[in-house]
Scaffold this active site. Sequence first.
Site, mmCIF file in Angstrom:
data_model
loop_
_atom_site.group_PDB
_atom_site.id
_atom_site.type_symbol
_atom_site.label_atom_id
_atom_site.label_comp_id
_atom_site.label_asym_id
_atom_site.label_seq_id
_atom_site.Cartn_x
_atom_site.Cartn_y
_atom_site.Cartn_z
ATOM 1 N N SER A 251 0.845 -1.189 0.000
ATOM 2 C CA SER A 251 0.000 0.000 0.000
ATOM 3 C C SER A 251 0.885 1.245 0.000
ATOM 4 C CB SER A 251 -0.894 -0.004 1.235
ATOM 5 O OG SER A 251 -0.089 0.257 2.369
ATOM 6 N N LYS A 252 0.210 2.371 -0.036
ATOM 7 C CA LYS A 252 0.921 3.661 -0.096
ATOM 8 C C LYS A 252 1.961 3.801 1.009
ATOM 9 C CE LYS A 252 -2.774 6.253 -2.232
ATOM 10 N NZ LYS A 252 -4.127 6.378 -1.731
ATOM 11 N N ARG A 253 1.672 3.169 2.135
ATOM 12 C CA ARG A 253 2.619 3.233 3.262
ATOM 13 C C ARG A 253 4.007 2.757 2.853
ATOM 14 N NH1 ARG A 253 2.371 -0.406 7.005
ATOM 15 N NH2 ARG A 253 0.857 -1.711 5.951
ATOM 16 N N HIS A 254 4.050 1.800 1.935
ATOM 17 C CA HIS A 254 5.336 1.219 1.562
ATOM 18 C C HIS A 254 6.071 2.032 0.502
ATOM 19 C CE1 HIS A 254 2.922 -2.398 2.886
ATOM 20 N NE2 HIS A 254 3.974 -2.441 3.682
ATOM 21 N N GLY A 255 5.344 2.816 -0.251
ATOM 22 C CA GLY A 255 5.957 3.588 -1.348
ATOM 23 C C GLY A 255 4.968 3.722 -2.487
#
Length: 489
Positions: A251-255
């Site tokens: 998800s966006k959290r990872h990049g």
Amino acid sequence: MIRVRFAPSPTGFVHVGNVRTALFNFLYSKKGNGTFVLRIEDTDVERSKRDYEINLINDLKWIGIEWDEGPDIGGKFGPYRQSERVEVYRKYAERLIAEDKAYYCFCSKEELEKQKEGAMKQGNSPVYVDKCRNLDIEESKIRIKKGEKAAVRFKIQRNIYIEFKDMIRGNVKIDSNLLIDPVIVRSNGIPAYNFSVVIDDSLMKINLVIRGEDHLSNTSLQILIYKAIGIKPPEFAHLSMVMGPDNTKLSKRHGSTSIFQFRENGYLQQALFNYLALLGWSPDNGKEILLKHELISAFDLNKVSKSSAIFDYKKLQWMNREHIRLMNDEELGNVMTSFLEKRGIKFNHEIETFKWIGQASKVLSNYKHLLTEISEDFKEFISIDYSKELIKKIKDSETSIKVVSMFFEEISVLDSPIEFSKVAEILKKIQVQTKIKGKELYHPLRIALTGKESGIEFKEYIPIIERGSTLNIEPCVKNMKYRLMAFLK
Ligand code: GLU
């Protein structure tokens, strides 16, 4: 004849995990000379947007995925947008009702919730919830005529096991009593995913469904619907999910997760294509850097892993650099131009300029792996800002100024472009004559030539500026002679 499809819902920017699904479909169909269909599943009217569909098509095209039938190019089984096929689904739903394989359900949402709670309290599974399953069809029709709203539910056959063989996951077996009669047409007339997908896959003659494992539980249900309409289900291959490094769904959290972001951040299309193809699969020979045609010929769906794939941004960056190196100079220069322009560096659009930009970018790629980063470092070749302190540092040092002056004297009689071998020869000569060596020799020269204390290795840097200065590049690239003259004046 292989017929596969990618069936995205245009409800947002397409996630790389979904693009990997599209890619596996594409590779599989190309390898087997089959047909790849793009179908837009836009029945969720509130969330689906045409702009998302346009972006999706652009993203898929950018990465290099092509389809043989789709909403933009048509084909013999169209239309390829579900919102344009509502009538088809309605007819099939009516047929299922007439054959007692589906029924009208008048329950409101609240009512269903209440029933579910009640069933759970009594220790029953929610399967027994639906009280409309046994309504008399004629009575239901009268209620509808009178204006009551009804959804259509599919009647799941009870007390059976639904079995199928998944190409990736092996045998899957599910007790039908665990499934709730699903709504196949909502009370507003819009079909539900599990129904429209079956109708479309069968009418579009899809014989293998490759999709994410998040749909595994839908598959059993869909198999029952295929049987009800009298059509042999296709084969299935459920791909594992794409996870972030912490083993949660990427998800966006990872990049970056959307193709658009990867593109903006300076990843090459062919690097991302290569990377996604190797998420959960790898060719027998263990080769990692592969071009599209090589991936197509090596691809083997039977070798796709069923364990989840971890998205490794570092590895993707490394692949990006490898693909930068594989590109021809002109092509790379062309791609780089837009990144440079975003930084206000505008070159003339000539083939020789593109080639030079490509060569210079390859040099920079030894240090940074994304086109955005490379474009940032590109300044090193074109602008030299001598800071007062640095000039003073060299000019105040007897050895430093000696090195720079001697070097300038030697090169001033040479024709440009000056080869690096010549530069090495001159440095050797200065070293022998002055006994100055190592850092004391290179450092002042670096500052005088680049305006910086550290940077790209001379043997890579000098050929680029020397060659660049002989070309008709705007803004012009300054050669060593020019730079040293300016420095020493
Ligand atoms: N529209 C569905 C999705 O985007 C398609 C799933 C399928 O491939 O059947 O998840």
